[in-house]
Design a protein around this motif. Structure first.
Motif, PDB file in Angstrom:
ATOM      1  N   ARG A 162       0.824  -1.213   0.000  1.00 38.04           N
ATOM      2  CA  ARG A 162       0.000   0.000   0.000  1.00 38.04           C
ATOM      3  C   ARG A 162       0.857   1.262   0.000  1.00 38.04           C
ATOM      4  N   ASN A 163       1.924   1.258   0.797  1.00 41.53           N
ATOM      5  CA  ASN A 163       2.817   2.429   0.845  1.00 41.53           C
ATOM      6  C   ASN A 163       3.511   2.643  -0.487  1.00 41.53           C
ATOM      7  N   GLN A 164       3.926   1.546  -1.105  1.00 37.03           N
ATOM      8  CA  GLN A 164       4.606   1.648  -2.394  1.00 37.03           C
ATOM      9  C   GLN A 164       3.668   2.214  -3.455  1.00 37.03           C
ATOM     10  N   ILE A 165       2.393   1.798  -3.422  1.00 40.14           N
ATOM     11  CA  ILE A 165       1.451   2.282  -4.431  1.00 40.14           C
ATOM     12  C   ILE A 165       1.176   3.769  -4.218  1.00 40.14           C
ATOM     13  N   TYR A 217      -2.780  -3.804  -9.530  1.00 37.32           N
ATOM     14  CA  TYR A 217      -3.191  -3.313  -8.224  1.00 37.32           C
ATOM     15  C   TYR A 217      -4.588  -2.746  -8.416  1.00 37.32           C
ATOM     16  N   ILE A 218      -5.552  -3.250  -7.652  1.00 35.79           N
ATOM     17  CA  ILE A 218      -6.945  -2.843  -7.827  1.00 35.79           C
ATOM     18  C   ILE A 218      -7.406  -2.101  -6.574  1.00 35.79           C
ATOM     19  N   PHE A 219      -8.024  -0.947  -6.767  1.00 29.96           N
ATOM     20  CA  PHE A 219      -8.353  -0.068  -5.645  1.00 29.96           C
ATOM     21  C   PHE A 219      -9.768  -0.230  -5.105  1.00 29.96           C
ATOM     22  N   LYS A 220     -10.730  -0.458  -5.988  1.00 30.92           N
ATOM     23  CA  LYS A 220     -12.132  -0.570  -5.574  1.00 30.92           C
ATOM     24  C   LYS A 220     -12.475   0.592  -4.643  1.00 30.92           C
ATOM     25  N   GLN A 221     -12.411   1.787  -5.204  1.00 31.39           N
ATOM     26  CA  GLN A 221     -12.558   3.022  -4.422  1.00 31.39           C
ATOM     27  C   GLN A 221     -13.928   3.128  -3.740  1.00 31.39           C
ATOM     28  N   PRO A 222     -13.971   3.762  -2.546  1.00 31.55           N
ATOM     29  CA  PRO A 222     -15.241   3.891  -1.830  1.00 31.55           C
ATOM     30  C   PRO A 222     -16.299   4.611  -2.667  1.00 31.55           C
ATOM     31  N   GLY A 223     -17.491   4.017  -2.719  1.00 31.25           N
ATOM     32  CA  GLY A 223     -18.606   4.683  -3.392  1.00 31.25           C
ATOM     33  C   GLY A 223     -18.570   4.631  -4.904  1.00 31.25           C
ATOM     34  N   ILE A 235      -4.700 -11.085  -3.700  1.00 34.99           N
ATOM     35  CA  ILE A 235      -4.283 -10.796  -2.328  1.00 34.99           C
ATOM     36  C   ILE A 235      -5.056  -9.595  -1.786  1.00 34.99           C
ATOM     37  N   ALA A 236      -5.740  -9.803  -0.666  1.00 34.80           N
ATOM     38  CA  ALA A 236      -6.479  -8.711  -0.024  1.00 34.80           C
ATOM     39  C   ALA A 236      -5.505  -7.859   0.776  1.00 34.80           C
ATOM     40  N   LEU A 237      -5.395  -6.573   0.424  1.00 35.39           N
ATOM     41  CA  LEU A 237      -4.492  -5.681   1.159  1.00 35.39           C
ATOM     42  C   LEU A 237      -5.237  -4.927   2.261  1.00 35.39           C
ATOM     43  N   GLU A 238      -6.570  -5.080   2.252  1.00 32.36           N
ATOM     44  CA  GLU A 238      -7.419  -4.619   3.362  1.00 32.36           C
ATOM     45  C   GLU A 238      -8.527  -5.667   3.442  1.00 32.36           C
ATOM     46  N   SER A 270     -19.544   1.029   0.179  1.00 28.61           N
ATOM     47  CA  SER A 270     -19.138   1.426   1.527  1.00 28.61           C
ATOM     48  C   SER A 270     -18.295   2.696   1.502  1.00 28.61           C
ATOM     49  N   GLU A 271     -17.863   3.103   2.673  1.00 25.99           N
ATOM     50  CA  GLU A 271     -16.998   4.286   2.814  1.00 25.99           C
ATOM     51  C   GLU A 271     -15.524   3.915   2.763  1.00 25.99           C
ATOM     52  N   SER A 272     -15.227   2.611   2.699  1.00 29.33           N
ATOM     53  CA  SER A 272     -13.814   2.203   2.738  1.00 29.33           C
ATOM     54  C   SER A 272     -13.402   1.528   1.435  1.00 29.33           C
ATOM     55  N   SER A 273     -12.146   1.703   1.067  1.00 26.31           N
ATOM     56  CA  SER A 273     -11.637   1.096  -0.166  1.00 26.31           C
ATOM     57  C   SER A 273     -11.433  -0.401   0.055  1.00 26.31           C
ATOM     58  N   ARG A 274     -11.112  -1.115  -1.024  1.00 26.79           N
ATOM     59  CA  ARG A 274     -10.866  -2.550  -0.961  1.00 26.79           C
ATOM     60  C   ARG A 274      -9.664  -2.838  -1.851  1.00 26.79           C
ATOM     61  N   HIS A 275      -8.478  -2.437  -1.382  1.00 22.18           N
ATOM     62  CA  HIS A 275      -7.283  -2.616  -2.201  1.00 22.18           C
ATOM     63  C   HIS A 275      -6.926  -4.090  -2.322  1.00 22.18           C
ATOM     64  N   ALA A 276      -6.466  -4.472  -3.515  1.00 23.17           N
ATOM     65  CA  ALA A 276      -6.000  -5.843  -3.730  1.00 23.17           C
ATOM     66  C   ALA A 276      -4.849  -5.821  -4.715  1.00 23.17           C
ATOM     67  N   PHE A 277      -3.917  -6.753  -4.542  1.00 21.04           N
ATOM     68  CA  PHE A 277      -2.871  -6.964  -5.540  1.00 21.04           C
ATOM     69  C   PHE A 277      -3.112  -8.342  -6.120  1.00 21.04           C
ATOM     70  N   THR A 278      -3.118  -8.421  -7.433  1.00 20.71           N
ATOM     71  CA  THR A 278      -3.413  -9.694  -8.070  1.00 20.71           C
ATOM     72  C   THR A 278      -2.424  -9.953  -9.196  1.00 20.71           C
TER      73      THR A 278
END
Length: 291
Positions: free
Chosen positions: A33-36, A142-148, A175-178, A253-261
């Motif tokens: 997440r920090n690298q992205i 890297y997939i972000f699935k941004q909130p909303g 891989i679920a990063l959150e 939701s109000e939260s993102s769903r970051h994933a690396f695949t």
């Protein structure tokens, strides 16, 4: 090598997917997440996102620029945006780190953090447990699935986009990063749907066509009641058979769903379709998973 397969592997062959909770540590997830965040901080908006729409001809150039940008992203690190986050001049309407939909498709090759995760000893060991003899990495995202605004991903099979002869040689590592929950857009699968081949292929369009790719065949109407949700906590890994049918819903939701695949192909006795959008290049032949 020989010996009987573990119950987990038998489950994978039966369902077409396997959930491995806590495969990566929280620290490993945070390093990605920090690298992205660093990558986004340095991001330039691609030129094709900046031109103002006016004439039909310019719109076609725009579409062509966009398709070339996608088609040639296999050996680069490139940015893809959610709908409606840029104005007609290519300026961000919302903070840029909330506007990106995904980054692909060669993070595994050119970014040290993602390269290390992709080739980590845990992943290599899993490849050996799966009896992969010559696994190569074909792409990563890297997939972000941004909130909303993180859009839904309609039901699909990965082999539609990454076709091999024979089938059954593509494996996704997700891989679920959150934490991924039903609220923020976790993956849904139809168990056992990986056993009847593929119904649709995305192929490179013939030159002179207005689009860069086209679909052959059609996606059947899947029965919604057959999908089961796979919520998974941060650090979890979902193994995805190339032909299993899966989807994800809009992130409401109000939260993102970051994933690396990333996707791996068993290269032994396998041919990669010349019609796939993604092709190995002299700069980046598909690297071996095993180091």
């Amino acid at each position: 090598s020989g010996g009987e397969q573990s119950p987990r592997l038998l489950q994978f062959h039966k369902d077409g997917f396997l959930v491995l909770e806590h495969f990566f540590t929280a620290e490993e997830c945070d390093s990605m997440r920090n690298q992205i965040q660093r990558i986004i901080a340095e991001m330039e908006v691609p030129p094709h996102c900046r031109t103002e729409f006016s004439t039909k001809e310019e719109e076609q150039l725009q579409a062509q620029g966009s398709s070339d940008y996608f088609l040639t992203s296999g050996d680069k690190i490139r940015f893809f945006f959610e709908k409606g986050v840029l104005d007609e001049r290519g300026n961000f309407l919302i903070p840029k780190e909330k506007s990106v939909s995904k980054i692909g498709h060669a993070l595994h090759a050119y970014d040290p953090v993602f390269k290390q995760i992709t080739h980590s000893s845990k992943v290599q060991e899993l490849g050996r447990k799966l009896s992969l003899e010559r696994p190569v990495v074909v792409q990563s995202m890297y997939i972000f699935k941004q909130p909303g605004i993180g859009g839904e991903v309609t039901p699909h099979q990965d082999a539609t986009f990454l076709h091999t002869e024979p089938l059954g040689r593509i494996l996704g590592f997700w891989i679920a990063l959150e934490d991924a929950t039903q609220e923020n857009g976790c993956l849904w699968f139809i168990p056992g749907s990986h056993t009847s081949g593929i119904t649709r292929r995305m192929v490179r369009a013939s030159s002179g066509s207005s689009t860069c790719v086209e679909f052959v065949g059609s996606e059947p109407a899947y029965d919604d009641s057959q999908f089961i949700p796979l919520p998974i906590s941060k650090g979890g890994l979902i193994l995805i058979h190339g032909e299993v049918v899966h989807k994800s819903e809009l992130n409401s939701s109000e939260s993102s769903r970051h994933a690396f695949t990333f996707h791996v192909m068993e290269a032994k006795d396998t041919s990669w379709s010349k019609e796939n959008w993604l092709q190995p290049t002299p700069e980046l032949p598909f690297p071996s998973l095993y180091t």
